[in-house]
Design a protein around this motif. Sequence first.
Motif, short mmCIF file in Angstrom:
data_model
loop_
_atom_site.label_atom_id
_atom_site.label_comp_id
_atom_site.label_asym_id
_atom_site.label_seq_id
_atom_site.Cartn_x
_atom_site.Cartn_y
_atom_site.Cartn_z
N LEU A 1 0.98 -1.19 0.00
CA LEU A 1 0.06 -0.03 -0.09
C LEU A 1 0.94 1.16 0.13
N HIS A 2 0.53 2.17 -0.83
CA HIS A 2 1.29 3.41 -1.01
C HIS A 2 0.24 4.82 -1.05
N PHE A 3 0.56 5.44 -0.11
CA PHE A 3 -0.29 6.66 -0.17
C PHE A 3 0.39 8.08 0.26
N GLU A 4 -0.09 9.20 0.02
CA GLU A 4 0.48 10.44 0.01
C GLU A 4 -0.41 11.20 1.11
N ARG A 5 0.01 11.91 2.04
CA ARG A 5 -0.60 12.99 2.95
C ARG A 5 -0.48 14.09 2.47
N PRO A 6 -1.29 14.99 2.83
CA PRO A 6 -1.31 16.61 2.06
C PRO A 6 -0.03 17.17 2.45
N ASN A 7 0.76 16.80 3.39
CA ASN A 7 2.19 17.49 3.73
C ASN A 7 3.05 17.11 2.82
N GLY A 8 3.06 16.02 1.77
CA GLY A 8 3.86 15.44 0.86
C GLY A 8 4.51 14.32 1.30
N TRP A 9 4.25 13.91 2.60
CA TRP A 9 4.84 12.64 2.76
C TRP A 9 4.36 11.29 2.20
N GLN A 10 5.12 10.53 1.98
CA GLN A 10 4.91 9.14 1.30
C GLN A 10 4.93 8.00 2.10
N VAL A 11 3.55 7.32 2.25
CA VAL A 11 3.74 6.10 3.33
C VAL A 11 3.61 4.88 2.49
N VAL A 12 4.56 3.93 2.60
CA VAL A 12 4.46 2.74 2.03
C VAL A 12 4.61 1.79 2.95
N ALA A 13 3.58 0.52 2.98
CA ALA A 13 3.75 -0.60 3.73
C ALA A 13 3.76 -1.78 2.79
N ASN A 14 4.75 -2.48 3.09
CA ASN A 14 4.82 -3.86 2.45
C ASN A 14 4.44 -4.98 3.32
N PHE A 15 3.30 -5.58 3.16
CA PHE A 15 2.52 -6.49 3.56
C PHE A 15 3.18 -8.10 3.29
N GLY A 16 3.63 -8.11 1.90
CA GLY A 16 4.18 -9.28 1.48
C GLY A 16 5.69 -9.67 2.28
N THR A 17 6.31 -10.75 1.77
CA THR A 17 7.51 -11.22 2.51
C THR A 17 8.66 -10.68 1.53
#
Length: 563
Positions: free
Chosen positions: A515-531
């Motif tokens: 999952l990858h999203f961006e917040r309004p302050n420009g930060w990117q958040v990436v979560a790798n649930f796989g192995t």
Amino acid sequence: MPEAEVAASGATTGSDPLWWRQSLVYQIYPRSFADANGDGIGDLRGVTSRIPYLTQLGVDAVWLSPFYPSALADGGYDVDDYRDVDPRIGTLRDFEQMVAALHAVGIRILIDIVPNHSSDRHAWFREALAGAPGSPARARYIFRDGRGADGSLPPDDLTSLFGGSAWERITEPHGTPGQWYFHFFAKEQPDFNWDNPEVHEDFLRTLRFWSDRGVDGFRVDVAHGLKKDMDAVERGGWTTDPEEVFAREGHPLWDRDDVHDVYAEWRRVFDEYDPPRMAVAETWVPLHRMTRYAAPEGLGQAFNFDLLKADFDAVQFRRIIDSSLDFATASGASTTWVLSNHDVVRHATRYGLPKGASRTGRGTDGVDWLFSGGDPAEVDAAAGLRRARAATLLMLALPGSAYIYQGEELGLQEVGQLPDAVRQDPIFHRNAGVEVGRDGCRVPLPWEPEGPSFGFGADGSHLPQPAWFRDYAVSTQDTDPASTLNFYRRALALRHDLQGAETLAWRASGSPDVLHFERPNGWQVVANFGTAPVPLPPGDVLVASSPLDGGVLPGETSVWLRS
Ligand code: BGC
């Protein structure tokens, strides 16, 4: 102290009426947090003594589970007196000092309010037992005659959420077997009759009592349970199995529309204060039914347990995040995120159970792992913690309010191996050998790696701590930059920068496990649930849930990036 004489405090917490929308709330289970007087039970002075810890952790508010006088038939959710403090936990003076000390460092306080039922030691219930059938004292609770010629059968077949019949027969004052009273939970927790105006008035008084003492808000226990149409149940045609009562919309005992009349009254009391007191509803109802609890004219916010019930799985998380943000828009409230609390298996353990592991407990909404301690032999603690840190970092980046539970910042595991003789939870005792109950997440915190009760108190703890608790001690983690505690501290400090607009924008991740999203302050958040590792998007790493390896994001890891 007379209520009128108590000055409302809040000087350093400010008067923003919407402070709660994106706050980080830390749940304290007072009897298991810190024991200042060394009697084995955590207390309010223990909380006050650990305020520097809370400040360093970076919480915006604390929520205290019940601290009222109680026989502890249900961990304090059996309240003897709503306007006092359990003498084993402290005094009203200790409470006021704690509130003042929290406010002095800018931490707000929510307290638990338990309106569905009192304890069977509450003055009103004693009066009800001493009164006659049909008396005003009995009308504050739900009393009925039994069935059968001698009334020896319960009024109906309703079962308690904690197991066994939901009815208990009393002995009348003159010594003969008498009427029955209704208890959705343990028999020591008689349900109030919310059709009685006296009950309404008394809770309004309680809300003012604590609001006058500077409390900033309330967590409302079983908020959807108060209003009941017992006659409709007795006319028949409704399920009497509590699991189904939970699941069935339109049931006369659960999540009834008229419960919102109660919260409209409460809202008027909250709005007497500046800033208005906030409230968060504990509601195990589907999202579309949660909207009214969270509406501004109701309690204003509601717990959303969908994430807590999900597996560590990208598809499930994505679906829940989307539906929860839609819910927030529909209700006008901010959404809430929860991964652990005092009622469920700690998420560092849940995520370490192999799929299909033996999960003996049935949860209140039919989710089978909720109250299961898990077999310690089955738990992969390292994987559980790695996934828990990844899920937590994702959660902390979401718009809305996050509720974390004491000990999760230490990566603490559930204590699955408590001996039966020490277990306290009525769920264990009412379901002989079938469900282990919730004690495993309520074992007192380890503050030090050595000493009696690992620094919880001077001597012993009311639930025994296993030897492996030493590996999770606060003082050890404090100085280890890679510890879970320092990971939480870093994330919570950074999280303030995310508290702008309550939106996110999804970005293509290139993998169904990411999952990858961006917040309004420009930060990117990436979560790798796989192995499998995946390429890391460009940007400066702000915080990662596990060590990063060059330009890749390892499996079961989340990261916040600034581009
Ligand atoms: C609380 C539980 C408690 C129950 C009955 C719940 O929602 O969180 O701990 O046993 O209400 O009061």
